[in-house]
Design an enzyme around this catalytic site. Structure first.
Site, PDB file in Angstrom:
ATOM      1  N   SER A  39       0.855  -1.184   0.000  1.00 47.10           N
ATOM      2  CA  SER A  39       0.000   0.000   0.000  1.00 47.10           C
ATOM      3  C   SER A  39       0.890   1.232   0.000  1.00 47.10           C
ATOM      4  O   SER A  39       2.085   1.151   0.317  1.00 47.10           O
ATOM      5  CB  SER A  39      -0.889  -0.020   1.256  1.00 47.10           C
ATOM      6  OG  SER A  39      -1.483   1.246   1.492  1.00 47.10           O
ATOM      7  N   TYR A  91      -1.598  -1.518  10.593  1.00 45.80           N
ATOM      8  CA  TYR A  91      -1.698  -1.814   9.156  1.00 45.80           C
ATOM      9  C   TYR A  91      -0.460  -1.294   8.426  1.00 45.80           C
ATOM     10  O   TYR A  91       0.118  -1.998   7.583  1.00 45.80           O
ATOM     11  CB  TYR A  91      -2.963  -1.174   8.596  1.00 45.80           C
ATOM     12  CG  TYR A  91      -3.148  -1.326   7.112  1.00 45.80           C
ATOM     13  CD1 TYR A  91      -3.590  -2.528   6.565  1.00 45.80           C
ATOM     14  CD2 TYR A  91      -2.894  -0.260   6.245  1.00 45.80           C
ATOM     15  CE1 TYR A  91      -3.767  -2.671   5.192  1.00 45.80           C
ATOM     16  CE2 TYR A  91      -3.069  -0.391   4.877  1.00 45.80           C
ATOM     17  CZ  TYR A  91      -3.507  -1.595   4.358  1.00 45.80           C
ATOM     18  OH  TYR A  91      -3.682  -1.725   3.003  1.00 45.80           O
TER      19      TYR A  91
END
Length: 256
Positions: free
Chosen positions: A138, A151
């Site tokens: 990401s 995350y």
């Protein structure tokens, strides 16, 4: 350019989002076999996938990324079924910062385990013929994410693993190249309940900014990622944001 003809492709991930869109687009290539690995089968989605190209053999293998034994058994069965694995795409992703174990297990440690257990079926010195591993990270693997610190830690870990495995010495010995994809904000199930999945309860303004930001569609992100794969740049990292593809050039801070 990467030649997809006759390739065996393994996808570890869910039946939605960018990863699934990549599978739908890859079914239009002249591949030989596609293996989907996930903890639960979606029969309807599997039928839709197969219908895209009946000449490609599509199979499902149940696998739980939180259980090492499950990964080992499933990957062994998949490898034996295919004979060898040419392309592996690790597309699983969860955003559950309050559950540290699941966030790290599903996003990072499970991905590492599945990759290492697939390597004997890819490594040209073992049962493989060389190939490509693509790991989904990401933009939060490149930058801090104060609202989603756990995350972000997993996403940073994915890039560390990918760049390390993408070393030219490993490629020369195994014939397996590694790449990482770093999508920006994308319309997906993952961002539907952001407020319930933050690291801290002090993140309201950050979540509001994310919720109001423009997002890309998974289909356009998938198309750009496949384009990046076809460039065959071992150890590379790619940002895909608003349908635009950009290679990331890391800064060297230390060298032995």
């Amino acid at each position: 350019m990467f030649d997809w003809t006759g390739k065996n492709v393994v996808y570890v991930g869910s039946f939605s989002g960018i990863g699934w869109q990549m599978m739908m687009q890859l079914m239009q290539k002249d591949i030989k076999m596609m293996g989907i690995m996930h903890r639960m089968e979606n029969v309807e989605m599997m039928k839709k996938l197969q219908a895209i190209n009946p000449s490609v053999k599509v199979v499902f293998m149940q696998m739980n990324l939180m259980e090492k034994m499950s990964i080992e058994q499933a990957m062994k069965k998949m490898g034996q079924m295919m004979g060898h694995i040419d392309v592996m795409i690790n597309g699983e992703g969860v955003l559950l910062d309050k559950d540290v174990e699941t966030t790290m297990g599903m996003n990072l440690t499970g991905m590492i385990q599945s990759t290492m257990m697939a390597m004997p079926y890819m490594d040209k010195t073992q049962m493989g013929m060389g190939g490509m591993v693509v790991n989904m990270s990401s933009v939060y693997g490149l930058e801090p994410a104060p609202a989603f610190a756990v995350y972000a830690a997993a996403m940073h870990g994915i890039l560390g693993f990918t760049r390390s495995m993408g070393d030219k010495m490993i490629y020369q010995k195994t014939g397996v190249m590694f790449m990482a994809m770093c999508p920006g904000l994308t319309n997906s199930e993952m961002i539907m309940n952001l407020r319930d999945n933050v690291t801290w309860h002090h993140s309201e303004s950050m979540v509001e900014a994310i919720e109001s930001a423009k997002r890309q569609m998974p289909e356009e992100a998938a198309m750009q990622m496949i384009h990046a794969m076809e460039m065959m740049k071992n150890g590379s990292m790619w940002i895909v944001s608003m349908g635009q593809l950009k290679e990331v050039t890391p800064t060297m801070h230390w060298q032995m």
